[in-house]
Design a protein around this motif. Structure first.
Motif, PDB file in Angstrom:
ATOM      1  N   TYR A   1      10.320  17.061  -1.881  1.00  0.00           N
ATOM      2  CA  TYR A   1      11.116  16.910  -3.098  1.00  0.00           C
ATOM      3  C   TYR A   1      10.426  16.043  -4.146  1.00  0.00           C
ATOM      4  O   TYR A   1      10.782  16.089  -5.326  1.00  0.00           O
ATOM      5  N   ILE A   2       9.456  15.231  -3.742  1.00  0.00           N
ATOM      6  CA  ILE A   2       8.793  14.357  -4.704  1.00  0.00           C
ATOM      7  C   ILE A   2       8.129  15.179  -5.811  1.00  0.00           C
ATOM      8  O   ILE A   2       8.032  14.739  -6.955  1.00  0.00           O
ATOM      9  N   TYR A   3       7.693  16.395  -5.498  1.00  0.00           N
ATOM     10  CA  TYR A   3       7.110  17.280  -6.514  1.00  0.00           C
ATOM     11  C   TYR A   3       8.194  17.799  -7.461  1.00  0.00           C
ATOM     12  O   TYR A   3       8.004  17.859  -8.681  1.00  0.00           O
ATOM     13  N   PHE A   4       9.320  18.198  -6.900  1.00  0.00           N
ATOM     14  CA  PHE A   4      10.414  18.775  -7.676  1.00  0.00           C
ATOM     15  C   PHE A   4      11.059  17.733  -8.578  1.00  0.00           C
ATOM     16  O   PHE A   4      11.493  18.037  -9.695  1.00  0.00           O
TER      17      PHE A   4
ATOM     18  N   ASN B   1      17.195  13.867  -8.603  1.00  0.00           N
ATOM     19  CA  ASN B   1      16.582  13.307  -9.809  1.00  0.00           C
ATOM     20  C   ASN B   1      15.929  11.940  -9.583  1.00  0.00           C
ATOM     21  O   ASN B   1      15.791  11.148 -10.518  1.00  0.00           O
ATOM     22  N   TRP B   2      15.527  11.686  -8.364  1.00  0.00           N
ATOM     23  CA  TRP B   2      14.861  10.424  -8.035  1.00  0.00           C
ATOM     24  C   TRP B   2      13.392  10.522  -8.428  1.00  0.00           C
ATOM     25  O   TRP B   2      12.700  11.458  -8.059  1.00  0.00           O
ATOM     26  N   THR B   3      12.905   9.537  -9.163  1.00  0.00           N
ATOM     27  CA  THR B   3      11.532   9.574  -9.651  1.00  0.00           C
ATOM     28  C   THR B   3      10.679   8.488  -9.000  1.00  0.00           C
ATOM     29  O   THR B   3      11.194   7.593  -8.321  1.00  0.00           O
ATOM     30  N   VAL B   4       9.374   8.565  -9.258  1.00  0.00           N
ATOM     31  CA  VAL B   4       8.477   7.525  -8.751  1.00  0.00           C
ATOM     32  C   VAL B   4       8.801   6.182  -9.398  1.00  0.00           C
ATOM     33  O   VAL B   4       8.564   5.125  -8.788  1.00  0.00           O
ATOM     34  N   ASP B   5       9.344   6.195 -10.604  1.00  0.00           N
ATOM     35  CA  ASP B   5       9.751   4.933 -11.228  1.00  0.00           C
ATOM     36  C   ASP B   5      10.939   4.323 -10.501  1.00  0.00           C
ATOM     37  O   ASP B   5      11.062   3.088 -10.411  1.00  0.00           O
ATOM     38  N   ASP B   6      11.837   5.157  -9.977  1.00  0.00           N
ATOM     39  CA  ASP B   6      12.933   4.648  -9.161  1.00  0.00           C
ATOM     40  C   ASP B   6      12.392   4.001  -7.887  1.00  0.00           C
ATOM     41  O   ASP B   6      12.867   2.938  -7.461  1.00  0.00           O
ATOM     42  N   SER B   7      11.403   4.645  -7.278  1.00  0.00           N
ATOM     43  CA  SER B   7      10.788   4.057  -6.080  1.00  0.00           C
ATOM     44  C   SER B   7      10.103   2.745  -6.419  1.00  0.00           C
ATOM     45  O   SER B   7      10.150   1.788  -5.636  1.00  0.00           O
TER      46      SER B   7
ATOM     47  N   ALA C   1      -8.248  25.727  -9.885  1.00  0.00           N
ATOM     48  CA  ALA C   1      -8.304  27.190  -9.894  1.00  0.00           C
ATOM     49  C   ALA C   1      -7.778  27.815  -8.616  1.00  0.00           C
ATOM     50  O   ALA C   1      -7.094  28.849  -8.658  1.00  0.00           O
ATOM     51  N   THR C   2      -8.072  27.207  -7.471  1.00  0.00           N
ATOM     52  CA  THR C   2      -7.764  27.875  -6.196  1.00  0.00           C
ATOM     53  C   THR C   2      -7.038  27.007  -5.174  1.00  0.00           C
ATOM     54  O   THR C   2      -6.672  27.505  -4.112  1.00  0.00           O
ATOM     55  N   GLY C   3      -6.818  25.726  -5.480  1.00  0.00           N
ATOM     56  CA  GLY C   3      -6.250  24.842  -4.462  1.00  0.00           C
ATOM     57  C   GLY C   3      -4.928  24.215  -4.791  1.00  0.00           C
ATOM     58  O   GLY C   3      -4.413  23.401  -4.019  1.00  0.00           O
ATOM     59  N   SER C   4      -4.321  24.593  -5.919  1.00  0.00           N
ATOM     60  CA  SER C   4      -3.117  23.899  -6.365  1.00  0.00           C
ATOM     61  C   SER C   4      -1.841  24.722  -6.212  1.00  0.00           C
ATOM     62  O   SER C   4      -0.790  24.345  -6.747  1.00  0.00           O
ATOM     63  N   GLY C   5      -1.900  25.830  -5.471  1.00  0.00           N
ATOM     64  CA  GLY C   5      -0.713  26.661  -5.303  1.00  0.00           C
ATOM     65  C   GLY C   5       0.437  25.933  -4.635  1.00  0.00           C
ATOM     66  O   GLY C   5       1.611  26.149  -4.979  1.00  0.00           O
ATOM     67  N   TYR C   6       0.125  25.059  -3.681  1.00  0.00           N
ATOM     68  CA  TYR C   6       1.163  24.294  -2.995  1.00  0.00           C
ATOM     69  C   TYR C   6       1.940  23.435  -3.993  1.00  0.00           C
ATOM     70  O   TYR C   6       3.152  23.222  -3.856  1.00  0.00           O
ATOM     71  N   PHE C   7       1.228  22.906  -5.010  1.00  0.00           N
ATOM     72  CA  PHE C   7       1.845  22.035  -6.012  1.00  0.00           C
ATOM     73  C   PHE C   7       2.901  22.810  -6.796  1.00  0.00           C
ATOM     74  O   PHE C   7       4.003  22.305  -7.054  1.00  0.00           O
ATOM     75  N   ILE C   8       2.575  24.041  -7.142  1.00  0.00           N
ATOM     76  CA  ILE C   8       3.523  24.885  -7.881  1.00  0.00           C
ATOM     77  C   ILE C   8       4.736  25.212  -7.013  1.00  0.00           C
ATOM     78  O   ILE C   8       5.883  25.153  -7.471  1.00  0.00           O
ATOM     79  N   GLU C   9       4.479  25.554  -5.746  1.00  0.00           N
ATOM     80  CA  GLU C   9       5.576  25.909  -4.843  1.00  0.00           C
ATOM     81  C   GLU C   9       6.523  24.739  -4.626  1.00  0.00           C
ATOM     82  O   GLU C   9       7.746  24.875  -4.747  1.00  0.00           O
ATOM     83  N   GLU C  10       5.994  23.574  -4.305  1.00  0.00           N
ATOM     84  CA  GLU C  10       6.859  22.425  -4.023  1.00  0.00           C
ATOM     85  C   GLU C  10       7.481  21.870  -5.304  1.00  0.00           C
ATOM     86  O   GLU C  10       8.556  21.259  -5.258  1.00  0.00           O
TER      87      GLU C  10
ATOM     88  N   LEU D   1       0.843  -1.195   0.000  1.00  0.00           N
ATOM     89  CA  LEU D   1       0.000   0.000   0.000  1.00  0.00           C
ATOM     90  C   LEU D   1       0.880   1.247   0.000  1.00  0.00           C
ATOM     91  O   LEU D   1       1.716   1.419   0.892  1.00  0.00           O
ATOM     92  N   TYR D   2       0.654   2.140  -0.976  1.00  0.00           N
ATOM     93  CA  TYR D   2       1.493   3.324  -1.127  1.00  0.00           C
ATOM     94  C   TYR D   2       0.716   4.605  -0.843  1.00  0.00           C
ATOM     95  O   TYR D   2      -0.327   4.863  -1.442  1.00  0.00           O
ATOM     96  N   HIS D   3       1.272   5.421   0.028  1.00  0.00           N
ATOM     97  CA  HIS D   3       0.714   6.731   0.352  1.00  0.00           C
ATOM     98  C   HIS D   3       1.302   7.793  -0.575  1.00  0.00           C
ATOM     99  O   HIS D   3       2.084   7.498  -1.478  1.00  0.00           O
ATOM    100  N   GLY D   4       0.928   9.042  -0.354  1.00  0.00           N
ATOM    101  CA  GLY D   4       1.500  10.160  -1.088  1.00  0.00           C
ATOM    102  C   GLY D   4       1.821  11.296  -0.151  1.00  0.00           C
ATOM    103  O   GLY D   4       2.115  11.085   1.027  1.00  0.00           O
ATOM    104  N   TRP D   5       1.762  12.525  -0.654  1.00  0.00           N
ATOM    105  CA  TRP D   5       1.983  13.727   0.154  1.00  0.00           C
ATOM    106  C   TRP D   5       0.674  14.497   0.228  1.00  0.00           C
ATOM    107  O   TRP D   5      -0.020  14.656  -0.791  1.00  0.00           O
ATOM    108  N   PRO D   6       0.276  15.020   1.391  1.00  0.00           N
ATOM    109  CA  PRO D   6       1.003  14.989   2.674  1.00  0.00           C
ATOM    110  C   PRO D   6       0.629  13.784   3.532  1.00  0.00           C
ATOM    111  O   PRO D   6       0.377  13.911   4.732  1.00  0.00           O
TER     112      PRO D   6
END
Length: 417
Positions: free
Chosen positions: A336-339, A175-181, A263-272, A124-129
């Motif tokens: 860093y998973i976003y970056f 440069n670690w990706t989800v495919d590496d995981s 429209a209004t909830g994805s600012g964190y995605f851009i920042e990270e 079972l795999y989680h994500g952020w946060p």
């Protein structure tokens, strides 16, 4: 991290607990692991207590501009007065935790085995946060024998890892990706734990890891259940262009949730995704800041009835999640998973492609998730054998609606070969 390092004691533990399948334990330095973060609690409480907050916010007192000051103060009071990390730690240590060294990463995972000899291995795999915590309500019941909707008996050996950079798993290099995981956790399942075939479940970023195994390690990952897909959801205009019509009110509501989030909830995605150090370092030694940054997501992305049955997403659970982030010092490395997985590339991809496998794929949608994939879209990317849409729950279904998620995951047993 505290762990037991004596090989003889480790073997005794394995025999007594029957918790880890046969595998190459010595080669990967597998060790039992005990959560012990108590030393950091006094500083955490001190930082919470000493954080100065404004008396009031007159311009936007509600939650239209983000988490409300009233909500934040209520959480802080509960954190200082009622929340008990020591009690939470004791509860979590009732599970069998381990670490293994794979590709120079220290990988943390829970491994709970069923008593049934034909149990299906399930990771079972989680994500952020998120974290491994969001699957705690599922573990015991998934190991127990039950029946699927087709009458087949099913149970699971349950493995719940911490993704690299989260909680007790070490941070990977650049440069670690989800495919590496996906590659690392395929090694965990097949070489460390010794399973020839297994099933996967993923949500949020964990979807990308699960997909990487389902698609790329298709001889070992032989079934998949998803609560999200590793593709960017489509706008109403894009759905229309593909002749996909949303007729049911539930579907229309879920699609609008995605439109609003975009429209209004994805600012964190851009920042990270662009400057993870900036937000990560600001929050690193700031538990109240982490509560704002992470807690707001749990509040906004979940069912408004969170904390009422069947949801177990109480305020105490949110505080446990934030405490784990702070005490493990993982707020920076988890971001860093976003970056490392840019949008449209190894992150949530623009181009929908079909998985290179004939293995069964199952999908569950939950009303208050902020992303939505209708059945017609999910059918394009895999051998979809089951699609369920639930009118209770949200982005964290393991906490928001555990009974529904358990029932849906069990349906893997109807298609397992």
């Amino acid at each position: 991290m505290k762990s037991i390092s004596f090989p003889f004691l480790y073997l005794c533990t394995l025999t007594a607990a029957s918790s880890v399948a046969s595998g190459n334990h010595g080669l990967y330095d597998v060790r039992p692991f005990t959560i012990s973060l108590s030393d950091g609690v006094p500083r955490m409480l001190e930082r919470i207590r000493d954080t100065e907050l404004p008396d009031a916010i007159s311009q936007y007192p509600g939650n239209e501009a983000g988490i409300s000051l009233e909500t934040l103060k209520a959480f802080r009071n509960q954190w200082l007065v009622d929340f008990d990390w020591f009690k939470e730690e004791e509860s979590l240590n009732r599970y069998h935790h381990f670490t293994a060294k794979i590709e120079n990463l220290d990988v943390h995972f829970i491994h709970e085995k069923s008593n049934e000899p034909d149990a299906i291995p399930l990771i079972l795999y989680h994500g952020w946060p998120g974290s491994f915590l969001e699957f705690i309500p599922l573990i015991k019941k998934l190991t127990q024998k039950a029946k699927t909707s087709t009458g087949k008996h099913v149970s699971f050996d349950v493995i719940v890892p911490s993704l690299p950079g989260f909680a007790f798993s070490s941070a990977p290099g650049a440069n670690w990706t989800v495919d590496d995981s996906a590659r690392v956790f395929n090694t965990l399942m097949t070489k460390v734990l010794g399973y020839k075939a297994y099933a996967v479940h993923g949500t949020d970023w964990g979807t990308g890891v699960a997909w990487g195994q389902f698609d790329g390690f298709n001889t070992s990952a032989r079934a998949a259940h998803f609560a999200m897909l590793p593709f960017l959801p489509l706008t109403p205009e894009q759905l229309e262009a593909q002749n996909i019509t949303l007729n049911a009110p539930l579907e229309q509501f879920e699609e609008q949730r995605y439109v609003d989030w975009s429209a209004t909830g994805s600012g964190y995605f851009i920042e990270e995704g662009s400057k993870p150090n900036d937000i990560g370092l600001v929050l690193y030694d700031n538990p109240m800041g982490q509560l704002v940054w992470i807690g707001e997501k749990y509040i906004e992305w979940s069912d408004p009835k969170a904390g009422t049955s069947p949801s177990v997403l109480t305020h105490n659970e949110i505080l446990r999640i934030i405490s784990l982030y702070y005490l493990t010092k993982s707020i920076l490395t988890s971001g860093y998973i976003y970056f490392q997985n840019p949008l449209g590339q190894t992150g949530f991809r623009y181009n929908y492609t079909r998985a290179r496998t004939d293995a069964p794929m199952l999908f569950s949608a939950f009303k208050y998730n902020v992303h939505y994939w209708p059945r017609a879209l999910a059918e394009t990317v895999g051998n979809l054998v089951l699609y369920r849409n639930h009118d209770f729950g949200g982005h964290f279904p393991g906490l928001d609606n555990p009974p529904a998620l358990i029932e849906d995951i069990r349906e893997i047993g109807s298609y397992w070969e």
